[in-house]
Design a protein around this motif. Sequence first.
Motif, mmCIF file in Angstrom:
data_model
loop_
_atom_site.group_PDB
_atom_site.id
_atom_site.type_symbol
_atom_site.label_atom_id
_atom_site.label_comp_id
_atom_site.label_asym_id
_atom_site.label_seq_id
_atom_site.Cartn_x
_atom_site.Cartn_y
_atom_site.Cartn_z
ATOM 1 N N ASP A 211 44.993 -21.538 60.456
ATOM 2 C CA ASP A 211 44.383 -21.738 59.229
ATOM 3 C C ASP A 211 42.885 -21.274 58.978
ATOM 4 N N ASP A 212 42.206 -21.288 60.132
ATOM 5 C CA ASP A 212 40.875 -20.417 60.105
ATOM 6 C C ASP A 212 40.864 -19.418 59.672
ATOM 7 N N LEU A 213 41.790 -18.065 60.074
ATOM 8 C CA LEU A 213 41.986 -16.976 59.756
ATOM 9 C C LEU A 213 42.447 -16.858 58.113
ATOM 10 N N MET A 214 43.110 -17.826 57.792
ATOM 11 C CA MET A 214 43.827 -17.916 56.424
ATOM 12 C C MET A 214 42.807 -18.213 55.346
ATOM 13 N N TYR A 215 41.950 -19.198 55.869
ATOM 14 C CA TYR A 215 40.733 -19.525 54.789
ATOM 15 C C TYR A 215 39.749 -18.387 54.890
ATOM 16 N N PHE A 216 39.641 -17.675 55.881
ATOM 17 C CA PHE A 216 38.469 -16.538 56.024
ATOM 18 C C PHE A 216 39.167 -15.477 55.213
ATOM 19 N N GLU A 217 40.331 -15.119 55.236
ATOM 20 C CA GLU A 217 40.862 -13.899 54.398
ATOM 21 C C GLU A 217 40.859 -14.326 52.916
ATOM 22 N N ARG A 218 41.051 -15.580 52.599
ATOM 23 C CA ARG A 218 41.131 -15.971 51.276
ATOM 24 C C ARG A 218 39.612 -15.920 50.376
ATOM 25 N N LEU A 219 38.707 -16.180 51.551
ATOM 26 C CA LEU A 219 37.221 -15.979 51.127
ATOM 27 C C LEU A 219 36.981 -14.756 50.599
ATOM 28 N N LEU A 220 37.242 -13.907 51.729
ATOM 29 C CA LEU A 220 37.020 -12.380 51.382
ATOM 30 C C LEU A 220 37.627 -11.871 50.218
ATOM 31 N N THR A 221 38.766 -12.355 49.553
ATOM 32 C CA THR A 221 39.397 -12.024 48.637
ATOM 33 C C THR A 221 38.930 -12.661 47.315
ATOM 34 N N MET A 222 38.130 -13.913 47.416
ATOM 35 C CA MET A 222 37.786 -14.374 46.452
ATOM 36 C C MET A 222 36.142 -13.841 46.280
ATOM 37 N N LEU A 223 35.471 -13.433 47.233
ATOM 38 C CA LEU A 223 34.194 -12.785 47.138
ATOM 39 C C LEU A 223 34.430 -11.314 46.385
ATOM 40 N N ASP A 224 35.267 -10.686 46.884
ATOM 41 C CA ASP A 224 35.478 -9.676 46.210
ATOM 42 C C ASP A 224 35.946 -9.514 44.736
ATOM 43 N N GLU A 225 36.306 -10.837 44.167
ATOM 44 C CA GLU A 225 36.488 -10.698 42.900
ATOM 45 C C GLU A 225 35.426 -11.034 41.925
#
Length: 238
Positions: A211-225
């Motif tokens: 879950d930690d990796l899932m949340y982190f990758e989601r954060l990168l995607t949202m920041l990029d948007e």
Amino acid sequence: MGRAYEVRKASIQKTGAAKAKLYSMYAREIYQVAKTGGTEPASNAVLKRLLERAKKEQVPSDIIKRAIDKVNSGADESYDDVRYELFGPAGSTLIVECLTDNVNRSISSIRAALNKCNSKVGSMGSASYMYDHVCVVSFKGLDEEATLEVLLNAGIEIDDIELEGENIVVYGNPTDLYAIKEAILAELPDVSFDLDEIIFIPKDKITLSGDDLMYFERLLTMLDEIEDVQHVYHNVEL
């Protein structure tokens, strides 16, 4: 230092939305740099470097021209450089740089992303001390010994020199970026710089899973948007 050669960010996917954001980022930055230091690259070293980078990333010439023409026309827009230090899941950290005409909008957008990703904003200096703030210059044509000699003869102190494939990678003080490039150009007039950036490099990296990796990758995607976000640096091995 034993650091691996890193570019400032993973390549942006060539989708329409990603291209639009990339072009918008450069348009803002070119306008701001030209407004501050003048519209002539010959007398504005920051603008010259920025235009070189934009062309490498295939930013259309009409977008570059419009940004410069806006300055010449007397348009008065104002953008602020803002940096946020973030704490993600399980000890992950991020440094996010924004160029924005509305700081409140920027932080609101970032907080909204953090709230969905088990992450939070830190105070200034709370994460950046875990990173090296350096300029990175990469090129071909000299070996490590010759590069060191050229830079020392120019009176430039560097942090490190690495050989990465066929490329020499020089790490130095951010304020020495242009001096390093000028010294190399004096030795190799036709040199092409594969990278000339001022970046943050984590002193140590961590690995996430589940879950930690899932949340982190989601954060990168949202920041990029987020339109105001220019650069994202982090300490996670991906």
